[in-house]
Design an enzyme around this catalytic site. Sequence first.
Site, mmCIF file in Angstrom:
data_model
loop_
_atom_site.group_PDB
_atom_site.id
_atom_site.type_symbol
_atom_site.label_atom_id
_atom_site.label_comp_id
_atom_site.label_asym_id
_atom_site.label_seq_id
_atom_site.Cartn_x
_atom_site.Cartn_y
_atom_site.Cartn_z
ATOM 1 C CB SER A 138 53.768 44.102 -4.967
ATOM 2 O OG SER A 138 52.744 44.972 -4.605
ATOM 3 C CE LYS A 165 39.231 49.872 4.893
ATOM 4 N NZ LYS A 165 39.300 51.328 5.074
HETATM 5 N N1 PLP Z 1 44.253 47.643 2.793
HETATM 6 C C1 PLP Z 1 43.398 48.162 1.897
HETATM 7 C C2 PLP Z 1 43.208 47.457 0.603
HETATM 8 C C3 PLP Z 1 42.696 49.348 2.177
HETATM 9 O O1 PLP Z 1 41.864 49.861 1.264
HETATM 10 C C4 PLP Z 1 42.895 49.971 3.428
HETATM 11 C C5 PLP Z 1 42.195 51.224 3.789
HETATM 12 O O2 PLP Z 1 41.349 51.754 3.145
HETATM 13 C C6 PLP Z 1 43.801 49.410 4.313
HETATM 14 C C7 PLP Z 1 44.461 48.242 3.971
HETATM 15 C C8 PLP Z 1 44.060 50.030 5.623
HETATM 16 O O3 PLP Z 1 43.097 49.609 6.558
HETATM 17 P P1 PLP Z 1 42.722 50.555 7.776
HETATM 18 O O4 PLP Z 1 41.750 51.561 7.273
HETATM 19 O O5 PLP Z 1 42.175 49.649 8.822
HETATM 20 O O6 PLP Z 1 44.005 51.207 8.220
#
Ligand code: PLP
Length: 403
Positions: free
Chosen positions: A135, A246
Site C-alpha cells: 500500500s 464527486k
Molecule cells: N478514495 C479516496 C482517495 C477518497 O478521497 C475518498 C473520499 O474522499 C474515497 C475513496 C471515498 O469515496 P466516497 O466519498 O465515494 O465514499
Amino acid sequence: MEFDRLFQSQLDQLKEEGNYRIFAELQRECGAFPRVQNHGHGQDEVTVWCSNDYLGMGQHPTVMNAMIETVKSCGTGAGGTRNISGNAHHHKLLEAELADLHHKEDALLFTSGYVSNWAALSTLGSRLPNAVILSDELNHASMIEGIRHARCQKVIWKHNDPADLDRKLAGLPANATKIVAFESVYSMDGDIAPIAEILDVCEKHGALSYIDEVHAVGMYGPRGGGVAEREGLMDRITLIEGTLGKAYGVVGGYISGSRALCDFIRSFASGFIFTTALPPAVAAAATASIKHLKESSVERDMQKRQVARLRARLDAEGIPHEKNASHIIPVMVKDPVKCRMLSDILMDQFGIYVQPINYPTVPKGTERLRFTPGPLHSDEDIEFLVQALKTLWKQCAIAHAVA
Ligand code: PLP
C-alpha cells in the site's frame, strides 16, 4: 451519564488540540452553485471553494432529470440488498456504462467509494492465497481500513516511489499473491502517481494492480475515464476503483475489471452482499452523468482554465500554494488553530467557504486550506477570493512583525 463523561473527555482533548471538527450548515440552491445558502455563522450566502462536486454535475439538468424521472417511474429505494431484491435494471445499465468507461469486461456498484475500497481490498486480501497487500503510504482511509480488515500481510511503500515498491516486491516469497494498491490523484496534496512506472514494477513482479481514481474520474482523460485513461494505461491495470459522488455529482462507488474479478468480489464481499443497494434513481442519475462527461469536455476544459487562473493569481499576489499537476490547490497553514481561524474569517467576513483540513485527514503540522476551482467559478469569484486571501496574508504578516 457516566458514559457521557468518557465521551466528553476525548472531545475536550480534540478541542484543546484545535482538531475538533465543526461542520458548516449549508444548503445548495439548484442553479446557483457554487453559491449556497448558509444556515450557520457568517454571511447568508457564501461561495463554496472546497467542493468535491468538481464539475458542478450535481445540478446538471440532464443528471437531475434522470433522477427525477426514475423516482417517478421506479420509486425511491432499491428495496433491499441485490441478494434479496435482485438487480435493478438501472444497476446493470450503470455497471455496463462503467465497464465501457474503463474498457473493462465488467463493473460492480457499491453504496460509496469508501465501501468499494473497503470491500474490494478486504476480500482480495483475505481470499487470495498468501496475499500480501503493498500500500502506498498516503493511501486513503478507506483503503487502509480494507487492508486492515483483510488480515493478510501488509507492506507500506514510500509515497509515489516505484523504486521502493520494486525493492519491497523483490523481498516477497515467490508464492505470494501480491496486490499493489495506490491512488492516481492524491486528494490532499493534489499530486499524481507515476502510474506507468508503478505498472512496470507490478508487471515485473506479477502483481495485481489496484488503483483508486476517485479524484480523477470524470475529470481526466478524453472521456473522463481518469488519469489512467489520459495516459493510455487502463488495459494494464487489474482493478480500477472510483466514486459516483464527486465529479459525477451523485453518490456511490464502484470497481471495474475482468468479469471473473467482479464476480469474485460480488460473491464474497460482505460490504456488497449485506447492504441495501443504491436507489435506481441514483444509478440512473450517475449513468446520465457518466454518459454526458464521456461526450462533453466543456466542463473539464473550463475547470482546467479556472484552476490555472487561480494558481496564476495566487502566484502574482505571493500567496504560497503547493505546486502539483492536478485540480487541487492546497494552501499550507501548518497550524490547526490558525487554519480554523482563517477558515472562519473567510466565511464570516468574506462569504467564502473553505473548510480547514486538519488532523487526522492530514498529518499534524501540515494543516491547510484546500481549494478546488471548478467550471462554475467565475473570474470575478477568483478575483474576490484572491483579494480576500491577500488581505488575510497581509494581516498575518503584520501580526507576525508586531509579535
Ligand atoms: N478514495 C479516496 C482517495 C477518497 O478521497 C475518498 C473520499 O474522499 C474515497 C475513496 C471515498 O469515496 P466516497 O466519498 O465515494 O465514499
